[in-house]
Design an enzyme around this catalytic site. Structure first.
Site, short mmCIF file in Angstrom:
data_model
loop_
_atom_site.label_atom_id
_atom_site.label_comp_id
_atom_site.label_asym_id
_atom_site.label_seq_id
_atom_site.Cartn_x
_atom_site.Cartn_y
_atom_site.Cartn_z
N ASN A 40 74.48 -100.01 23.74
CA ASN A 40 74.63 -99.05 24.83
C ASN A 40 74.12 -99.74 26.10
OD1 ASN A 40 74.41 -96.97 26.67
ND2 ASN A 40 72.87 -95.81 25.51
N LYS A 71 74.10 -98.63 29.04
CA LYS A 71 73.55 -97.65 30.01
C LYS A 71 74.10 -97.92 31.41
CE LYS A 71 69.62 -96.89 27.06
NZ LYS A 71 68.28 -96.42 26.96
N HIS A 89 73.13 -88.38 23.61
CA HIS A 89 72.04 -89.35 23.81
C HIS A 89 70.84 -88.63 24.42
CE1 HIS A 89 69.72 -92.70 25.42
NE2 HIS A 89 70.35 -93.45 24.53
N GLU A 96 68.89 -89.32 26.72
CA GLU A 96 68.86 -89.28 28.19
C GLU A 96 69.76 -88.18 28.71
OE1 GLU A 96 69.58 -93.46 28.81
OE2 GLU A 96 67.64 -93.86 27.85
N GLU A 150 67.50 -91.49 16.97
CA GLU A 150 66.78 -92.17 18.05
C GLU A 150 65.56 -91.34 18.45
OE1 GLU A 150 69.58 -95.05 20.20
OE2 GLU A 150 69.71 -93.14 21.23
N GLY A 192 63.40 -97.37 24.85
CA GLY A 192 63.05 -98.09 26.08
C GLY A 192 61.56 -98.23 26.30
N SER A 248 64.12 -99.26 20.73
CA SER A 248 63.46 -100.56 20.85
C SER A 248 63.79 -101.51 19.68
CB SER A 248 61.95 -100.38 21.01
OG SER A 248 61.67 -99.64 22.19
C1 PEP Z 1 69.15 -96.28 23.47
O1 PEP Z 1 69.13 -95.97 24.64
O2 PEP Z 1 70.03 -95.80 22.74
C2 PEP Z 1 68.12 -97.18 22.98
C3 PEP Z 1 67.89 -97.21 21.71
O3 PEP Z 1 67.44 -97.94 23.91
P1 PEP Z 1 66.37 -99.12 23.61
O4 PEP Z 1 66.95 -99.99 22.55
O5 PEP Z 1 66.20 -99.82 24.91
O6 PEP Z 1 65.12 -98.44 23.13
#
Ligand code: PEP
Length: 249
Positions: free
Chosen positions: A9, A11, A94, A96, A166, A172, A212
């Protein structure tokens, strides 16, 4: 037997030139990769990335879409427009979108059903906040988001649904759920799918972990029985970090 599915992703990152460079590097780097792959660039980059990944083993994904096919939806992008660009998969729900843009389960469910009706694959993201986890509610939050997100989705469409677990506190932040903690929630989500669609579907559905994921932790996460891949954010932005995750041994 479930195949691993590693998705990136991107973003709200990259210009067209940067996106083209990364997509070309990934197409070359992953051409002998054994798993299923996807990149999800911003809407403005889809037309640039589409011809680079077409015919490769990398799918083209979008990060969101509107709940309506067309109409007075200023600032939104429709499923018809995504399909027109060659998008095969859409990431929905997601964290976000849920927490920064206040998308609720009912809205996400409309999007899921619309995407599936149009033949797209859906990656439905679920996951708890840190406060939910501390209150012992991680499982119930994931259960509600899964059940509500899939409301009205017929069993015949479930083969085009992927769940991404997630935990919001791991996205992040550099904090990863331990492989054991992640696997426990994945197993729980599988039982939820079993209750909704039966044991065969529960055993078949792909459940990605996101939060992460890095080259250093990918192998241990993927070694867990119920973890079938990854949805990667930060580490998806560079070929040097995404390729080793995508090709974890
Ligand atoms: C994500 O936004 O789906 C995600 C898992 O981000 P990150 O790997 O940066 O934690």
């Amino acid at each position: 037997m479930r195949n691993y599915y590693i998705a990136g992703n991107w973003k709200m990152h990259k210009t067209r030139a940067e996106a083209a460079e990364l997509a070309k590097a990934l197409a070359a780097g992953l051409k002998d990769g054994k798993h299923k792959y996807l990149v999800a660039p911003s809407f403005t980059l889809l037309e640039t990335v589409a011809p680079i990944v077409r015919g490769t083993n990398i799918r083209l994904g979008a990060q969101n879409m509107a709940e309506a096919e067309e109409g007075a939806n200023t600032g939104e992008v429709s499923v018809l427009q995504l399909k027109d660009l060659g998008v095969q998969t859409v990431i929905l729900g997601h964290s976000e979108r849920r927490h920064n843009y206040h998308e609720d389960d009912a809205l996400i469910n409309k999007k899921v059903r619309l995407a599936l009706q149009h033949g797209l694959e859906v990656i439905l993201c679920v996951g708890e906040l840190l406060s939910d986890r501390e209150a012992g509610k991680a499982e119930t939050v994931c259960e509600t988001q899964t059940v509500e997100g899939l409301k009205g989705v017929p069993a015949a469409d479930l083969s085009r649904v992927v769940i991404a677990y997630e935990p919001v506190w791991a996205i992040g932040t550099g904090k990863t759920a331990t492989p054991e903690d992640a696997d426990a929630i994945h197993a729980y989500i599988r039982t939820v799918i079993g209750k909704l669609y039966g044991g065969d579907e529960a055993a078949r559905i792909i459940i990605q972990y996101g939060g992460s994921v890095k080259p250093e932790n990918a192998k241990d996460l993927m070694a867990k029985e119920n973890i079938d891949g990854a949805l990667v954010g930060g580490a998806a932005l560079k070929v040097e970090t995404f390729t080793p995750i995508a090709k974890f041994a």
